[in-house]
Motif scaffolding. Structure first.
Motif, PDB file in Angstrom:
ATOM      1  N   ALA A   1       0.860  -1.183   0.000  1.00  0.00           N
ATOM      2  CA  ALA A   1       0.000   0.000   0.000  1.00  0.00           C
ATOM      3  C   ALA A   1       0.895   1.230   0.000  1.00  0.00           C
ATOM      4  O   ALA A   1       2.024   1.184   0.491  1.00  0.00           O
ATOM      5  N   SER A   2       0.385   2.311  -0.521  1.00  0.00           N
ATOM      6  CA  SER A   2       1.128   3.561  -0.428  1.00  0.00           C
ATOM      7  C   SER A   2       1.302   3.900   1.048  1.00  0.00           C
ATOM      8  O   SER A   2       0.450   3.585   1.870  1.00  0.00           O
TER       9      SER A   2
ATOM     10  N   SER B   1      -2.154  -3.073   3.383  1.00  0.00           N
ATOM     11  CA  SER B   1      -3.139  -2.834   2.332  1.00  0.00           C
ATOM     12  C   SER B   1      -4.463  -3.502   2.695  1.00  0.00           C
ATOM     13  O   SER B   1      -4.508  -4.390   3.552  1.00  0.00           O
ATOM     14  N   MET B   2      -5.519  -3.094   2.049  1.00  0.00           N
ATOM     15  CA  MET B   2      -6.819  -3.714   2.296  1.00  0.00           C
ATOM     16  C   MET B   2      -6.836  -5.155   1.792  1.00  0.00           C
ATOM     17  O   MET B   2      -7.514  -6.006   2.367  1.00  0.00           O
TER      18      MET B   2
ATOM     19  N   ARG C   1      -3.677   2.010   5.629  1.00  0.00           N
ATOM     20  CA  ARG C   1      -3.344   3.243   4.953  1.00  0.00           C
ATOM     21  C   ARG C   1      -4.107   3.382   3.629  1.00  0.00           C
ATOM     22  O   ARG C   1      -3.519   3.683   2.624  1.00  0.00           O
ATOM     23  N   GLU C   2      -5.378   3.105   3.625  1.00  0.00           N
ATOM     24  CA  GLU C   2      -6.157   3.308   2.412  1.00  0.00           C
ATOM     25  C   GLU C   2      -7.435   4.044   2.760  1.00  0.00           C
ATOM     26  O   GLU C   2      -7.934   3.962   3.866  1.00  0.00           O
ATOM     27  N   THR C   3      -7.939   4.765   1.784  1.00  0.00           N
ATOM     28  CA  THR C   3      -9.188   5.507   1.966  1.00  0.00           C
ATOM     29  C   THR C   3      -9.790   5.801   0.608  1.00  0.00           C
ATOM     30  O   THR C   3      -9.034   5.968  -0.353  1.00  0.00           O
TER      31      THR C   3
ATOM     32  N   HIS D   1     -14.146  -3.660   3.874  1.00  0.00           N
ATOM     33  CA  HIS D   1     -12.954  -3.278   4.639  1.00  0.00           C
ATOM     34  C   HIS D   1     -13.300  -3.117   6.115  1.00  0.00           C
ATOM     35  O   HIS D   1     -12.589  -3.608   6.994  1.00  0.00           O
TER      36      HIS D   1
END
Length: 189
Positions: A13-14, A89-90, A124-126, A132
């Motif tokens: 993930a970023s 990550s998700m 760290r995702e949105t 999720h």
């Protein structure tokens, strides 16, 4: 605080800065670190941080290939002081929630859950979908710590590094490691 190694996994993930900051802070404490980096994370680390996997090759650090299950951290008999996936990550979250251990990150996370050891997922995702959120709730109920990368701003961060340091401090707190590098809120003093 345990004298056992900390497992640090960096997934694709970023937000690779969070994994690097946690790694750097752990390494400064002298704690033994076991590192697993997914192949997607390797690409993201190079893109976001302009470093490669060799950055993590330091004294007191063991790097495991994500495809290798024939290693210590894949077994419940190997004692650790906890595991952090940063960023998580998700997709990684979903595989852990489903107990799908097709790589070492997932297997080690599964081991930490089944053994009742600290597992910290730095998400760290949105935005987040209902799937999720359900996976987060499922893992929280199973004993994982859900720690989204949501830095506070009372300390008036000036740089991206300040934001990463704040999150690393929250991880240290969850692991029971002493830290004085991240600000704590003291009211309106």
């Amino acid at each position: 605080m345990s004298n056992h190694p900390i497992v640090l996994a960096i997934s694709g993930a970023s937000g690779a800065i969070y994994g690097k900051e946690i790694f750097d802070r752990l390494h400064k404490t002298g704690v033994e670190i076991n590192v697993v980096i997914t192949s997607t994370a390797e690409k993201i680390i190079e893109h976001e941080l302009a470093i490669d996997k060799s950055y993590f090759e330091k004294d007191g650090v063991t790097i495991f290939e994500n495809s290798n299950f024939d290693v210590s951290i894949a077994s419940g008999s190997y004692l650790t002081g906890g595991m952090v996936i940063a960023p998580c990550s998700m997709g990684c979250l979903g595989r852990i929630a489903g107990s799908v251990s097709f790589d070492l990150v997932g297997r080690s996370a599964d081991v930490h859950l089944k053994e009742g050891r600290q597992l910290i997922l730095l998400l760290r995702e949105t935005p987040l979908s209902a799937i999720h959120l359900e996976n987060m709730l499922k893992l929280s109920r199973a004993g994982a710590t859900i720690l989204p990368a949501m830095p506070s701003f009372y300390n008036r961060p000036q740089t991206i590094d300040d934001l990463a340091k704040e999150i690393a401090g929250k991880v240290f707190d969850q692991l029971g490691l002493k830290q004085s590098f991240a600000a704590r809120y003291n009211g309106n003093e």
